[in-house]
Write an enzyme that holds these catalytic residues in place. Structure first.
Site, PDB file in Angstrom:
ATOM      1  N   HIS A  82      54.286  55.775  21.956  1.00 19.06           N
ATOM      2  CA  HIS A  82      54.328  56.025  20.516  1.00 19.06           C
ATOM      3  C   HIS A  82      52.978  56.518  20.013  1.00 19.06           C
ATOM      4  CE1 HIS A  82      55.235  55.029  16.215  1.00 19.06           C
ATOM      5  NE2 HIS A  82      56.383  55.553  16.594  1.00 19.06           N
ATOM      6  N   HIS A 142      56.977  62.509  13.893  1.00 17.49           N
ATOM      7  CA  HIS A 142      57.468  61.989  12.611  1.00 17.49           C
ATOM      8  C   HIS A 142      57.493  63.120  11.592  1.00 17.49           C
ATOM      9  CE1 HIS A 142      55.909  58.484  14.734  1.00 17.49           C
ATOM     10  NE2 HIS A 142      56.929  57.847  14.183  1.00 17.49           N
ATOM     11  N   HIS A 151      62.909  59.126  18.702  1.00 23.15           N
ATOM     12  CA  HIS A 151      62.978  57.664  18.796  1.00 23.15           C
ATOM     13  C   HIS A 151      64.228  57.206  19.540  1.00 23.15           C
ATOM     14  CE1 HIS A 151      59.845  58.159  15.730  1.00 23.15           C
ATOM     15  NE2 HIS A 151      59.396  57.005  16.152  1.00 23.15           N
ATOM     16  N   HIS A 189      62.756  52.864   6.696  1.00 24.48           N
ATOM     17  CA  HIS A 189      61.989  52.839   7.954  1.00 24.48           C
ATOM     18  C   HIS A 189      60.506  52.553   7.715  1.00 24.48           C
ATOM     19  CE1 HIS A 189      59.253  55.288  10.546  1.00 24.48           C
ATOM     20  NE2 HIS A 189      59.711  54.409  11.419  1.00 24.48           N
ATOM     21  N   HIS A 230      58.019  48.948   8.605  1.00 30.78           N
ATOM     22  CA  HIS A 230      56.724  48.998   9.302  1.00 30.78           C
ATOM     23  C   HIS A 230      55.642  48.278   8.494  1.00 30.78           C
ATOM     24  CE1 HIS A 230      56.796  51.681  12.864  1.00 30.78           C
ATOM     25  NE2 HIS A 230      57.873  52.210  12.301  1.00 30.78           N
ATOM     26  N   PHE A 280      51.082  53.804  13.212  1.00 30.19           N
ATOM     27  CA  PHE A 280      51.836  54.349  14.338  1.00 30.19           C
ATOM     28  C   PHE A 280      51.133  54.148  15.679  1.00 30.19           C
ATOM     29  CE2 PHE A 280      54.244  57.603  11.528  1.00 30.19           C
ATOM     30  CZ  PHE A 280      55.234  56.669  11.300  1.00 30.19           C
ATOM     31  N   HIS A 295      63.658  49.838  15.335  1.00 33.19           N
ATOM     32  CA  HIS A 295      64.112  51.200  15.572  1.00 33.19           C
ATOM     33  C   HIS A 295      65.528  51.268  16.129  1.00 33.19           C
ATOM     34  CE1 HIS A 295      61.428  54.376  14.310  1.00 33.19           C
ATOM     35  NE2 HIS A 295      60.524  53.423  14.276  1.00 33.19           N
TER      36      HIS A 295
HETATM   37 CU1  C2O Z   1      57.633  56.395  15.357  1.00 33.81          CU
HETATM   38 CU2  C2O Z   1      58.891  53.786  13.132  1.00 33.81          CU
HETATM   39  O1  C2O Z   1      57.915  55.003  14.030  1.00 33.81           O
END
Ligand code: C2O
Length: 586
Positions: A173, A197, A206, A325, A329, A346, A359
């Site tokens: 990631h 992203h 993802h 989303h 985070h 990230f 995810h």
């Molecule tokens: Cu690549 Cu939720 O992030």
């Protein structure tokens, strides 16, 4: 505040029914003692494969030599409108991020290189894996999940260069999201740095990432049926961190989480509301907005196009990516850590096992959008551009072989061999209450300047403007917020309201809530991105009186502190992709 909607009666009930906010039973220790349960890591000598050939020091540095066949075959980097080609692992550089205090940091996140890259072929599906809702796991399942992550952590200790180890998996990631993969371009052009992203690559990247992660976990415990649970944060029964992630003896634990939120209701809205019932209804309103109401076309949900050589400035995140989303985070990330680690940035997000559970639900939202979105909402959900379908990435599979995968091969989760436990979708027909008749009178007393006179502006406080409609009444229109320029190093969020009638902007379960922009901090420097978002107004007009209005009142409410977002302009346009209703299409 609206009453909490009841789960849909028609949806399949989950295996255990938990009352709202009840905690799942917690049995890891007990399960460990049970003799019935024997899950152990498979012998890593049996599962280790082609890495012996490459000098270990080079692999650690990501410098292993070799042929990067697949990467070389595809595209001349830098040309516009070509699908994103896989990164060249031998050119992988440092990833960067900023601390909350603005200090630039560099971190090595490169995977080992490999001499061979094969195009991945989806194996035939012999048995569908069913990813379970995290709040419904049996003690046995929790034990197995915990064990699998433990094995991954053990593999990292025993063989740090094995790409299936815990940190190696986390660093995937970091490398794809914090600028490790830079491509040479034609002389005179800026190098192209891959970012997965903020565009239509978000869901596919993802999905593949979790696909291999899940298969690796299965491999490590010798159970190919292992399926990654999903954190069901779109359902009141799942709106808290599953409790088995919180025990510090568990491999699923991570210390770098916000201590205030460990037992709190997940807050997808960041409105500052302290009332947990309000937070739940806000969450449902947000998910309804981003899944059903706000998007006029497939890009609104999936994210905007992003190609080889594209400037990130031309792309933009879809509704779920920027909305729920991002919120999850930042909700979990620890504000005491220098950069909101782990989930709040990230570069570090993959170090928290909860990332993958989160995810898994993001991935589920994609399938729900594909298969459950009411057909009267978006005219066409498919994206058929080759620039999308042929975009490709590299991953190590469960045998530690480097494989190339394409977007085209991941569009159908069932052909990839997994599906999700069916749960209630309480947001699916969630409608915020219609505005009352007096709302119009109240908002007419608010004074606001015309949009043309105030932009561009720095969005550091609430802004109210009048925006002209294309025609009077309930026209099929989009609200376009243009040239949103964001500092990518910061958490930023603002909500958009249309014709809000009261000043309590902590409630999102109301007709006036039109949508959200938000981002997780990622890049370093003061790098900026510029994008625009379009929000469909049709569903919203149906719940308020706009009959003879030729302007609407738009309110932008920042939820972050300080600077970081400027807005270029706001306008209303006719919906260019109207949906034909059953009547009009005959
Ligand atoms: Cu690549 Cu939720 O992030």
């Amino acid at each position: 505040m609206a009453a909490l909607p009841l789960p849909l009666a028609s949806a399949t009930p989950s295996s255990q029914s938990h009352p709202v906010f009840s905690k799942p039973s917690y049995f890891i220790t007990h399960a460990k003692r049970s003799n019935r349960l024997r899950v152990s890591c498979t012998d890593s000598r049996n599962v280790e494969t082609p890495l012996g050939k490459v000098d270990r020091r080079n692999m650690l540095l990501g410098l292993g030599g070799g042929l990067y066949g697949a990467a070389n075959l595809i595209s001349s980097p830098g040309a516009l409108a070509e699908p994103v080609s896989p990164p060249q692992l031998d050119k992988c550089g440092l990833s960067t991020y900023n601390t909350n205090k603005g200090v630039k940091m560099e971190v090595p996140c490169c995977p080992p290189s490999s001499e061979t890259i094969t195009k991945y072929k989806l194996p035939p599906v012999t048995q569908m894996k069913i990813r379970p809702a995290a709040q419904n796991l049996t003690p046995e399942y929790i034990y197995k999940y915990n064990k699998a992550i433990e094995c991954m952590k053990q593999l990292q200790k025993d063989h740090p260069e094995d790409p299936r180890g815990f940190m190696q998996q986390a660093n995937i990631h970091c490398a794809y999201c914090n600028g490790a993969y830079t491509y040479d371009t034609k002389p005179g052009k800026d190098p192209f740095t891959l970012q997965v992203h903020n565009s239509w690559l978000f869901f596919p990247f993802h999905r593949w990432y979790l696909y291999f992660y899940e298969r690796i976990l299965g491999e490590l415990i010798g159970d190919p049926t292992f399926a990654l649970p999903f954190w069901n944060w779109d359902n009141p029964k799942g709106m808290y961190i599953p409790e088995y992630f919180l025990d510090c003896r568990s491999a699923l634990h991570d210390c770098k989480r916000n201590p205030d939120n460990l037992k709190a209701v997940v807050d997808l809205g960041f409105t500052g509301s302290k009332n947990p019932d309000q937070v739940v209804t806000n969450n449902l309103s947000i998910v309804y907005n981003e899944m059903v109401a706000a998007n006029a076309d497939a890009y609104g949900f999936m994210g905007k196009p992003y190609c080889q050589g594209s400037n990130e400035k031309e792309s933009g995140p879809g509704s779920v990516e920027r909305g729920s989303h991002t919120a999850v985070h930042v909700f979990v990330g620890d504000p005491r850590e220098p950069a909101g680690e782990d989930l709040g940035n990230f570069y570090s997000a993959g170090r928290d096992p909860l990332f993958f559970c989160h995810h898994s639900n993001v991935d589920r939202m994609w399938t729900l959008w594909q298969y459950y979105l009411p057909s009267d909402q978006i005219p066409d959900k498919r994206i058929t551009s080759r620039d999308f379908l042929e975009a490709s990435f590299l991953f190590y599979n469960e045998k530690a072989e480097l494989v190339r995968v394409t977007v085209e091969d991941c569009l159908d989760n069932r052909s990839m061999g997994y599906d999700f436990e069916q749960c209630d979708l309480p947001w699916l027909d969630y409608r915020p209450p219609a505005q009352t008749a007096t709302a119009k009178v109240i908002r007419s007393r608010k004074t606001a300047p015309n949009a043309e006179t105030v932009f561009p502006l720095n969005l550091d406080k609430i802004v109210r403007v009048l925006v002209s409609k294309t025609k009077k009444g309930k026209a099929d229109e989009l609200l376009v917020i243009e040239n949103i320029t964001v500092d990518t190093t910061k958490f930023l969020k603002f909500d958009v309201f249309v014709n809000d009638e009261d000043d309590d902007l902590t409630d999102l379960d109301k007709a006036a809530y039109a949508g959200t922009y938000a981002q997780v901090p990622h890049k370093s420097g003061k790098k900026t991105n510029t994008t625009s978002i379009s929000l469909k107004l049709t569903n919203l007009y149906n719940r308020m009186d706009v009959e003879d209005d030729d302007t609407v009142l738009v309110t932008l409410v920042p939820r972050h502190k300080g600077e970081g977002v400027t807005i270029g302009g706001i306008k209303i346009i006719e919906n260019p992709t109207p949906v034909k209703t059953a009547n009009s299409s005959g």
